[in-house]
Design a protein around this motif. Structure first.
Motif, short mmCIF file in Angstrom:
data_model
loop_
_atom_site.label_atom_id
_atom_site.label_comp_id
_atom_site.label_asym_id
_atom_site.label_seq_id
_atom_site.Cartn_x
_atom_site.Cartn_y
_atom_site.Cartn_z
N MET A 79 -19.49 -27.45 24.88
CA MET A 79 -19.00 -26.13 25.25
C MET A 79 -20.01 -25.03 24.93
SD MET A 79 -14.93 -26.43 24.47
CE MET A 79 -14.59 -24.79 25.13
N ALA A 80 -20.75 -25.17 23.83
CA ALA A 80 -21.79 -24.20 23.50
C ALA A 80 -22.87 -24.20 24.58
CB ALA A 80 -22.40 -24.50 22.13
N ARG A 81 -23.29 -25.37 25.00
CA ARG A 81 -24.31 -25.47 26.06
C ARG A 81 -23.81 -24.84 27.35
NH1 ARG A 81 -28.78 -28.67 26.95
NH2 ARG A 81 -28.35 -29.87 25.08
N PHE B 173 -22.33 -16.77 18.34
CA PHE B 173 -23.32 -17.84 18.19
C PHE B 173 -22.62 -19.14 17.80
CE2 PHE B 173 -25.71 -13.98 17.16
CZ PHE B 173 -26.82 -14.13 17.96
N ALA B 174 -23.31 -20.24 18.07
CA ALA B 174 -22.93 -21.56 17.56
C ALA B 174 -24.19 -22.19 16.99
CB ALA B 174 -22.37 -22.43 18.68
N VAL B 175 -24.02 -23.02 15.96
CA VAL B 175 -25.13 -23.75 15.37
C VAL B 175 -24.77 -25.23 15.42
CG1 VAL B 175 -26.39 -24.20 13.22
CG2 VAL B 175 -25.83 -21.86 13.86
N THR B 176 -25.70 -26.06 15.87
CA THR B 176 -25.47 -27.50 15.93
C THR B 176 -26.67 -28.25 15.34
OG1 THR B 176 -26.40 -27.71 18.17
CG2 THR B 176 -24.01 -27.34 18.00
N TRP C 265 -27.18 -21.40 19.35
CA TRP C 265 -26.81 -21.09 20.73
C TRP C 265 -26.31 -19.65 20.78
CZ3 TRP C 265 -27.63 -25.07 24.13
CH2 TRP C 265 -27.78 -26.35 23.57
N ALA C 266 -26.87 -18.84 21.67
CA ALA C 266 -26.39 -17.48 21.92
C ALA C 266 -25.37 -17.57 23.05
CB ALA C 266 -27.55 -16.58 22.32
N LEU C 267 -24.13 -17.18 22.77
CA LEU C 267 -23.03 -17.40 23.71
C LEU C 267 -22.57 -16.12 24.38
CD1 LEU C 267 -20.98 -19.91 21.54
CD2 LEU C 267 -22.83 -20.39 23.16
#
Length: 191
Positions: free
Chosen positions: A172-174, A81-84, A151-153
């Motif tokens: 990059m997360a998107r 995951f990523a958090v923004t 973001w689920a990667l």
């Protein structure tokens, strides 16, 4: 008027009953589909509300503490995951990045208030130049929106380092996302 070819009768009562049954079945399927939707929740933030003072920058009389975030039902195949946190209304022409944390392990289901990155995760440099969370504090005028997104990667890791800017991490997360969930809140200062 819609005709049901499977019902040979022309009885309005039967057609109406069939229409109601199909509508109910459609609503049930819709509710079932939404039950498994990837969602982001927070004890501190609620969609459309004003950001509480604890999460603002000190210049706006805040505590600069990241909010508690919790997510559930990530898409199948999620490997990290990523958090923004992004302000699309900043007067820069391309928004303002307040936070980006990447490479959160797939078993992660949230972050506590004021969270430090879990093992393996990385905080990127936000647009204030800091690695970590920097809360809202827009210039006086119209309130700004703040998009808190998980973001689920599909990748275990985004190939970034501690000097990477949050904007690149967000890009990059998107690009790697299987899905995302967002809470949008707002904050403004009077002129």
């Amino acid at each position: 008027m819609f005709r049901f070819p499977m019902f040979p009768t022309s009885s309005p009562r039967i057609r109406r009953a069939a229409s109601v049954a199909l509508l109910a079945a459609g609503l049930s399927l819709s509710a079932f589909a939404q039950a498994d939707e990837f969602v982001l929740q927070s004890a501190d933030l609620h969609e459309g509300d004003t950001v509480p003072g604890l999460h603002l920058l000190p210049a706006c009389n805040g505590g600069n503490v990241s909010p508690a975030l919790e997510w559930k039902n990530p898409p199948a195949g999620t490997r990290s995951f990523a958090v923004t946190v992004f302000d699309p209304d900043a007067p820069t022409g391309n928004g303002w990045w307040h936070w980006a944390m990447v490479n959160l392990p797939a078993a992660t289901t949230g972050l506590e208030r004021g969270a430090k990155p879990p093992a393996g995760a990385l905080q990127l440099r936000n647009d204030f130049g800091a690695a970590g969370y920097s809360g809202p504090c827009p210039p006086p005028g119209k309130p700004h929106r703040y998009e808190f997104t998980v973001w689920a990667l599909k990748s275990d890791k985004l190939r970034l380092d501690a000097n990477t800017k949050a904007a690149l991490g967000g890009f990059m997360a998107r690009a790697d996302a299987l899905g995302h969930a967002t809470i949008t809140v707002q904050y403004g200062q009077a002129k």
